[in-house]
Design a protein around this motif. Structure first.
Motif, PDB file in Angstrom:
ATOM      1  N   ALA A 113      64.476  38.294  15.090  1.00 56.74           N
ATOM      2  CA  ALA A 113      63.222  39.038  14.511  1.00 56.74           C
ATOM      3  C   ALA A 113      62.146  38.658  15.146  1.00 56.74           C
ATOM      4  O   ALA A 113      61.474  37.566  15.212  1.00 56.74           O
ATOM      5  N   LEU A 114      61.657  39.928  15.657  1.00 57.71           N
ATOM      6  CA  LEU A 114      60.318  39.588  16.503  1.00 57.71           C
ATOM      7  C   LEU A 114      59.353  41.025  16.054  1.00 57.71           C
ATOM      8  O   LEU A 114      58.912  41.666  16.788  1.00 57.71           O
ATOM      9  N   PRO A 115      58.951  40.801  14.695  1.00 63.77           N
ATOM     10  CA  PRO A 115      58.221  41.837  14.379  1.00 63.77           C
ATOM     11  C   PRO A 115      56.784  42.233  14.982  1.00 63.77           C
ATOM     12  O   PRO A 115      56.548  43.327  15.103  1.00 63.77           O
ATOM     13  N   ALA A 116      56.183  41.373  15.243  1.00 66.49           N
ATOM     14  CA  ALA A 116      54.691  41.404  15.955  1.00 66.49           C
ATOM     15  C   ALA A 116      54.967  42.268  17.447  1.00 66.49           C
ATOM     16  O   ALA A 116      54.366  43.269  17.667  1.00 66.49           O
ATOM     17  N   LEU A 117      56.079  41.571  18.022  1.00 66.93           N
ATOM     18  CA  LEU A 117      56.315  42.154  19.293  1.00 66.93           C
ATOM     19  C   LEU A 117      56.705  43.564  19.320  1.00 66.93           C
ATOM     20  O   LEU A 117      56.342  44.386  20.183  1.00 66.93           O
ATOM     21  N   GLU A 118      57.553  43.784  18.505  1.00 70.50           N
ATOM     22  CA  GLU A 118      58.067  45.217  18.194  1.00 70.50           C
ATOM     23  C   GLU A 118      56.939  46.005  17.672  1.00 70.50           C
ATOM     24  O   GLU A 118      57.021  47.456  18.057  1.00 70.50           O
ATOM     25  N   ALA A 119      56.112  45.830  16.903  1.00 72.36           N
ATOM     26  CA  ALA A 119      55.000  46.519  16.380  1.00 72.36           C
ATOM     27  C   ALA A 119      54.107  46.898  17.624  1.00 72.36           C
ATOM     28  O   ALA A 119      53.536  47.828  17.613  1.00 72.36           O
ATOM     29  N   LEU A 120      54.035  45.827  18.588  1.00 73.15           N
ATOM     30  CA  LEU A 120      53.354  46.511  19.822  1.00 73.15           C
ATOM     31  C   LEU A 120      54.133  47.302  20.834  1.00 73.15           C
ATOM     32  O   LEU A 120      53.446  47.466  21.985  1.00 73.15           O
ATOM     33  N   GLY A 121      55.454  47.347  20.765  1.00 72.94           N
ATOM     34  CA  GLY A 121      56.016  48.506  21.457  1.00 72.94           C
ATOM     35  C   GLY A 121      57.125  47.654  22.450  1.00 72.94           C
ATOM     36  O   GLY A 121      57.288  48.006  23.324  1.00 72.94           O
ATOM     37  N   LEU A 122      57.388  46.315  22.122  1.00 70.87           N
ATOM     38  CA  LEU A 122      58.481  45.838  22.924  1.00 70.87           C
ATOM     39  C   LEU A 122      59.610  46.548  23.168  1.00 70.87           C
ATOM     40  O   LEU A 122      60.200  46.564  24.389  1.00 70.87           O
ATOM     41  N   GLY A 123      60.112  47.167  22.108  1.00 73.72           N
ATOM     42  CA  GLY A 123      61.407  48.154  22.459  1.00 73.72           C
ATOM     43  C   GLY A 123      61.003  49.248  23.453  1.00 73.72           C
ATOM     44  O   GLY A 123      62.006  49.852  23.659  1.00 73.72           O
TER      45      GLY A 123
ATOM     46  N   ALA B 264      59.101  48.950  26.147  1.00 72.94           N
ATOM     47  CA  ALA B 264      59.269  48.334  27.252  1.00 72.94           C
ATOM     48  C   ALA B 264      60.682  48.041  27.739  1.00 72.94           C
ATOM     49  O   ALA B 264      61.073  47.740  29.059  1.00 72.94           O
ATOM     50  N   HIS B 265      61.445  47.584  26.674  1.00 76.78           N
ATOM     51  CA  HIS B 265      62.896  46.997  26.967  1.00 76.78           C
ATOM     52  C   HIS B 265      63.993  47.835  25.952  1.00 76.78           C
ATOM     53  O   HIS B 265      63.957  47.098  24.700  1.00 76.78           O
ATOM     54  N   PRO B 266      64.394  48.803  26.217  1.00 75.82           N
ATOM     55  CA  PRO B 266      65.040  49.706  25.284  1.00 75.82           C
ATOM     56  C   PRO B 266      66.272  48.742  24.813  1.00 75.82           C
ATOM     57  O   PRO B 266      67.286  48.568  25.914  1.00 75.82           O
ATOM     58  N   HIS B 267      66.391  48.268  23.630  1.00 72.90           N
ATOM     59  CA  HIS B 267      67.817  47.441  23.365  1.00 72.90           C
ATOM     60  C   HIS B 267      68.023  47.964  21.911  1.00 72.90           C
ATOM     61  O   HIS B 267      67.193  47.744  21.065  1.00 72.90           O
ATOM     62  N   PRO B 268      69.299  47.799  21.772  1.00 73.64           N
ATOM     63  CA  PRO B 268      69.594  48.130  19.970  1.00 73.64           C
ATOM     64  C   PRO B 268      69.085  47.322  19.028  1.00 73.64           C
ATOM     65  O   PRO B 268      68.890  47.901  17.975  1.00 73.64           O
ATOM     66  N   ASP B 269      68.708  46.087  19.284  1.00 74.51           N
ATOM     67  CA  ASP B 269      68.067  45.163  18.386  1.00 74.51           C
ATOM     68  C   ASP B 269      66.491  45.464  18.379  1.00 74.51           C
ATOM     69  O   ASP B 269      66.029  44.681  17.684  1.00 74.51           O
ATOM     70  N   LEU B 270      66.023  46.403  19.222  1.00 75.53           N
ATOM     71  CA  LEU B 270      64.593  46.305  18.902  1.00 75.53           C
ATOM     72  C   LEU B 270      64.185  48.030  18.658  1.00 75.53           C
ATOM     73  O   LEU B 270      64.857  48.665  18.950  1.00 75.53           O
ATOM     74  N   SER B 271      63.191  48.141  17.799  1.00 76.05           N
ATOM     75  CA  SER B 271      62.724  49.227  17.262  1.00 76.05           C
ATOM     76  C   SER B 271      61.849  49.960  18.737  1.00 76.05           C
ATOM     77  O   SER B 271      61.352  49.440  19.215  1.00 76.05           O
ATOM     78  N   ARG B 272      62.325  51.477  18.749  1.00 78.08           N
ATOM     79  CA  ARG B 272      61.576  51.919  19.860  1.00 78.08           C
ATOM     80  C   ARG B 272      60.284  52.798  19.357  1.00 78.08           C
ATOM     81  O   ARG B 272      59.694  53.431  19.896  1.00 78.08           O
ATOM     82  N   THR B 273      59.920  52.482  18.056  1.00 82.22           N
ATOM     83  CA  THR B 273      58.746  53.067  17.478  1.00 82.22           C
ATOM     84  C   THR B 273      57.644  52.066  17.001  1.00 82.22           C
ATOM     85  O   THR B 273      57.806  51.474  15.978  1.00 82.22           O
ATOM     86  N   PRO B 274      56.761  51.917  17.765  1.00 81.01           N
ATOM     87  CA  PRO B 274      55.451  50.783  17.512  1.00 81.01           C
ATOM     88  C   PRO B 274      54.881  51.047  16.404  1.00 81.01           C
ATOM     89  O   PRO B 274      54.700  52.239  16.001  1.00 81.01           O
ATOM     90  N   SER B 275      54.576  50.183  15.318  1.00 80.14           N
ATOM     91  CA  SER B 275      54.080  50.461  13.992  1.00 80.14           C
ATOM     92  C   SER B 275      52.409  50.221  14.381  1.00 80.14           C
ATOM     93  O   SER B 275      51.856  50.533  13.494  1.00 80.14           O
ATOM     94  N   LEU B 276      52.022  49.812  15.544  1.00 76.86           N
ATOM     95  CA  LEU B 276      50.579  49.669  15.746  1.00 76.86           C
ATOM     96  C   LEU B 276      50.027  50.493  16.890  1.00 76.86           C
ATOM     97  O   LEU B 276      50.884  50.974  17.804  1.00 76.86           O
TER      98      LEU B 276
END
Length: 415
Positions: free
Chosen positions: A49-59, A61-73
């Motif tokens: 779980a990396l909610p802040a980094l995912e919210a900033l668009g980490l998914g 930068a690195h498309p991975h099945p465990d990362l959301s590709r839709t930033p919430s910020l």
């Protein structure tokens, strides 16, 4: 008016660069973040779980099945190559701040030994080979050798046993070596060893030969003296000095305080991730309307060196928690840039940095939606992006092109 926070997660790679397998072929498979995510799921049965980094668009930068590709910020996310040879914290931070490190080379001492010896003799020193091996013995007491703890060929050391020689003498020799060395850093080291230094010389990776500094006793015997001599750079064209010259207060936190060493900055050195994040939050709370804060989370890198993937993942989650506390403090016009300086894959099978792309996640509180940035060629583009957000000229830096350009009446769009 903008407060800029650049948070560098040390060793935070997101996939091998095209040349990562040179000269270690196995490094072509390096993927610090991907392997952390895969390993965590394999060990626990659920995603990291990396909610802040995912919210900033980490998914993004690195498309991975465990990362959301839709930033919430509101974010602009992408990746950047390093823009300098090798994989080194010092070179990475200098490049990020706008210094041109593209001409620094990765080289073993043996490849330049004659040039180094000539310079030392011209300065009045005696030199000899260590029993026919690559290290140079200077004045019978000081060793010039490959650094065995950093990536092979990135740094050279000049080491002296303080029972035999003063640190001032070690430093004088190191300055001569620095004058001809093509590598990023020459490190002067003095300490109390358990025996003559030549006792602890050994072969390292990829043909390097040097002092086994931990085995020598330098780190455990007290009295250690170290000074890093970086490659020549035009400090007036780095982001911290450019900001200070424009009246912008600068704060350097964690390892950034040691690596960047800007005389006019407020420096807050720290190693503990808890301390680094607390100091960053405090600096942001105290900052005026316009300010630059550069922070480095070092413990991710330390976990990579020790090949401890669970520890790396834990520090990354701790950093994510710190980001969640930081985000509400940002106002329209402020910028948060999260990035790395190189990779350090804790599953790669060796203790050295890995040459990888790193993420660039830019949060713009006043923007709407998110953007995917094109892959950048150099970390210098991070510094250039911060410069224009501060109202400075990016062209005043030694290197770098802004990843975002200001647009009339808006926060900026991808450049």
């Amino acid at each position: 008016m903008s407060r800029i926070v650049i948070l560098v997660i040390d060793g935070f790679g997101i996939g091998a660069l095209p040349d990562a397998g040179e000269p270690r072929p196995g490094d072509a498979a390096a993927d610090t973040l991907g392997h952390l995510l895969d390993g965590h799921r394999a060990a626990t049965g659920h995603r990291l779980a990396l909610p802040a980094l995912e919210a900033l668009g980490l998914g993004l930068a690195h498309p991975h099945p465990d990362l959301s590709r839709t930033p919430s910020l509101p974010a602009a996310a992408g990746r950047t190559a390093l823009g300098y040879p090798g994989a080194d914290t010092y070179a990475g931070h200098q490049t990020m701040m706008g210094a041109d490190f593209s001409r620094v080379t990765v080289a073993r001492l043996a490849e330049h030994r004659d040039e180094v010896a000539t310079a030392l003799r011209a300065d009045g020193h005696g030199t000899e080979l260590l029993g026919g091996r690559p290290p140079l013995v200077v004045d019978g007491r000081i060793l010039v050798h490959d650094n065995l703890e950093a990536d092979p060929g990135v740094n050279w050391n000049v080491s002296g046993r303080l029972e035999d020689v003063s640190f001032a003498d070690v430093l004088r020799v190191a300055r001569v070596v620095r004058s001809v060395a093509p590598v990023a850093r020459v490190i002067a080291v003095g300490g109390h060893a358990d025996a003559p230094l030549r006792t602890f010389v050994r072969e390292g990776s990829l043909g390097t030969v040097g002092l086994d500094t931990p085995a020598s006793g330098f780190y455990r015997n007290g009295g250690l003296a170290v000074q890093h001599l970086g490659a020549p750079l035009d400090r007036a064209r780095r982001l911290p000095e450019l900001a200070v010259g424009a009246g912008v207060p600068v704060t350097l936190v964690g390892k950034a305080a040691d690596v960047l060493s800007c005389d006019a900055a407020v420096c807050c050195p720290a190693v503990s991730t808890t301390d680094v994040l607390a100091l960053t939050l405090d600096a942001l709370r105290r900052a005026p309307d316009t300010a630059l804060i550069v922070s480095n989370v070092q413990e991710t890198d330390l976990a990579g060196h020790q090949q401890e993937a669970p520890r790396y993942a834990s520090v990354l989650q701790q950093t994510d928690t710190g980001l969640r506390a930081l985000l509400p403090l940002l106002s329209p016009g402020d910028r948060l840039i999260v990035t790395g300086d190189h990779g350090n894959d804790p599953t790669i099978g060796h203790a050295f940095h890995t040459r990888e792309y790193v993420p660039v996640l830019i949060h713009r509180p006043e923007a709407t939606g998110h953007d995917r940035l094109p892959t950048a060629g150099t970390l210098a583009d991070v510094g250039a992006t911060a410069a224009i957000a501060l109202g400075l000229r990016a062209t005043a830096l030694g290197s770098g092109t802004p990843l975002l350009r200001p647009a009339a009446g808006s926060a900026g769009v991808p450049g």
